[in-house]
Design a protein around this motif. Structure first.
Motif: not given
Length: 592
Positions: A117-122, A132-145
């Motif tokens: 489900e996570t990959f399909k949402q992504l 990407l805020d609405s994609v469940g089950g992911i981790a990332y560095i946002n635009d603010d670092g």
């Protein structure tokens, strides 16, 4: 946006089930390409192939066995195309997320846990240009670092998942590779060295869909199907239903492999398999890990070794199912002597394969969290193998690794079963002591750093036994000769030993029994073999005791005997016959 899902498998014969589930779940909205390689493939070749596919997004399936190679590939790809969107997923990167994202700025997103489900949402968010805020089950560095970790979605209803096996591009490879299949996810146990203990509960796939998939795989040539359920037999009724189905549907040459919890296997299930299963259809993998009760308690492993022994023994007596038993060296409070006992306890069961592994402090496991408590020192990089702890030194780890080396070559490969059986029963104090002594000798000779042919294995064991100056050397060498001869598909042109009967004597023996076949047996007489047949297809060797008696009842009777083996290549089975040396010598003398 063109998307590729990639995996670096440990071997060519392996396939990646995870990326196939992601592809199937993403369809029909998204058409995802699959790209599989091995960790032995040159990284430049992998990078070139992926680059030529012209992807916008590449998702990599990450495990302890491929993470370092995957990282090197990704670093090269990002240098070539900084705009490439890289997604990592899999058990290796689901934990310690901040560390991964800090270490690898090349990663754009890490998918956590169950990924369909996570990959399909992504993909939907990336293709629509949404946040990407609405994609469940992911981790990332946002635009603010800043590190952003989105909560994981609810567990999927596995009964609704689409099949990961219906891709036409897979069909040509089914007969040559291992097909992995899961009928459940999760594990009911809490072993602190295993990632499966983190997920609570067991969820099942739809049985009808699983059966349909298996039929499809068999119809399209799949030969080896491995179930990746952590405990296939947790439900007796479910296991019985699946066993019966596989017996009914199997094709000749098919093998089904399972991970079995040995001490919960009911005797009536084994009785059923011993009666109904065709020989070679099933293969069981059973994790024993340790027979030290204190160690098992510390890692929250519930195991009744007495019941496990019953299971393994009953299965072995049935003679239809090969068993692969696992041990882990380096578990808490299991010192060298305790592991020696564990090894001997399990080897006494004579599994067809005994795998000796070393504890890996996997990210996310309880044992890694408690590593300091037990004084663990382990590799900083995957596979995070332990180097020592508070009761097991690195020097002792080296000794156990030497055991592992020769165990694999001389027991698991089954090149000389009669020889090893005699050595561990009558020559050395325990099986562990034999493999330890031989492993140490092997290492001192530098053999671990060079290749070997089949003859080399016999020569090296013979050299070790001579060095040990064992009293029963002549008997052991006889077993070695017998093992060598019976494990050949064709009559060997040369033998590794030099002290057998001479060529002239062999010719006399073969000629005489071709003229007088009754000397061997009535069965041999019925073969009606000529001199030419025997010289071409038969090997004869003299033994210092009656090999026939030993093979019949395990008795070493000091009566010199000839063994005759007739090889028919692929057209007929090997045939073995015995006749006494005294009988033949008397006849040959009379002829003179």
């Amino acid at each position: 946006m063109k998307t590729v899902l990639a995996s670096l498998n440990a071997k060519y014969i392996h396939t990646n089930l995870a990326i196939r589930y992601l592809k199937a779940y993403a369809a029909p909205e998204f058409d995802v390409e699959l790209a599989e390689y091995t960790i032995k493939d040159p990284e430049m070749n992998i990078v070139t192939d992926l680059f030529n596919r012209k992807p916008d997004i590449i998702g990599f399936s990450c495990y302890i066995w491929n993470i370092e190679e995957t990282i090197r590939v990704v670093k090269m790809l990002k240098k070539i195309n900084p705009n490439l969107f890289i997604v990592f997923g899999g058990p290796e990167v689901t934990y310690d997320v901040p560390e991964w994202l800090e270490r690898l700025p090349e990663i754009d997103v890490i998918a956590l846990g169950e990924g369909e489900e996570t990959f399909k949402q992504l993909l939907a968010s990336l293709n629509d240009g949404r946040s990407l805020d609405s994609v469940g089950g992911i981790a990332y560095i946002n635009d603010d670092g800043m590190l952003k970790v989105n909560p994981q979605p609810n567990k999927l209803d596995l009964r609704g998942l689409p099949s990961p096996f219906r891709f036409k591009e897979d069909i040509p490879h089914l007969s040559k590779r291992v097909t992995y299949i899961e009928t459940s996810r999760g594990c009911p146990f809490s072993c602190q060295f295993c990632l499966s203990s983190i997920e609570v509960g067991v969820r099942y796939f739809d049985r009808k869909k699983i059966k349909d998939d298996i039929r499809y795989l068999l119809e399209n040539g799949a030969k080896t199907i491995k179930f990746v359920d952590r405990t296939f037999n947790i439900s007796r009724s479910y296991a019985m239903e699946m066993f019966q189905f596989l017996i009914d549907e199997h094709r000749p040459g098919t093998v089904f492999q399972f991970e079995i919890t040995g001490d919960i296997m009911r005797p009536e299930v084994i009785d059923f398999l011993n009666k109904e299963a065709p020989p070679g259809l099933f293969r069981f993998e059973i994790g024993v890990q340790s027979t030290n009760d204190q160690t098992n308690e510390l890692v929250k492993r519930r195991q009744n070794f007495e019941k496990l022994t019953r299971t393994v023994t009953m299965v072995k007596q049935g003679g239809k199912i090969d068993q692969h038993l696992d041990l882990i060296a380096g578990l808490p409070e299991e010192n060298y002597d305790s592991f020696r006992n564990t090894f001997n306890d399990v080897f006494a069961l004579r599994p067809e394969e005994l795998q000796l592994g070393f504890l890996k402090l996997l990210r996310g496991t309880g044992l890694r969290i408690d590593a300091k408590k037990y004084g663990y020192v382990y590799m900083d990089h995957a596979p995070y193998e332990m180097l020592c702890n508070n009761v097991l030194s690195f020097d002792e780890i080296i000794k156990i690794k030497q055991v592992e080396d020769v165990l694999e070559k001389y027991w698991n490969a089954h090149r000389m079963d009669y020889t090893i059986e005699f050595l561990v029963q009558y020559v050395f104090e325990t099986p562990f002591d034999f493999f330890k002594a031989f492993g140490s000798f092997w290492e001192k000779q530098g053999w671990s750093r060079i290749g070997h042919q089949l003859d080399d294995l016999f020569k090296r064991l013979n050299e070790f036994l001579i060095h040990e100056n064992i009293e029963q050397l002549a008997i052991v060498q006889a077993f070695m000769k017998w093992d060598y001869l019976i494990n050949q598909r064709y009559k060997p042109r040369h033998s590794w030993w030099i002290d057998g009967i001479c060529k002239e004597e062999k010719q006399k023996v073969l000629h005489y029994i071709s003229v007088n076949p009754h000397v061997v047996s009535g069965e041999f007489t019925e073969l009606n073999l000529t001199d030419k047949d025997l010289f071409k297809h038969a090997a004869v060797e003299q033994f210092p005791f009656s090999m026939e008696k030993y093979l019949t009842n395990g008795e070493i009777l000091a009566e010199p005997e000839y063994g005759l083996i007739i090889y028919y290549g692929d057209t007929m089975e090997k045939r073995t016959f015995f006749f006494s040396k005294s009988q033949l010598e008397a006849v040959l003398t009379a002829r003179k």
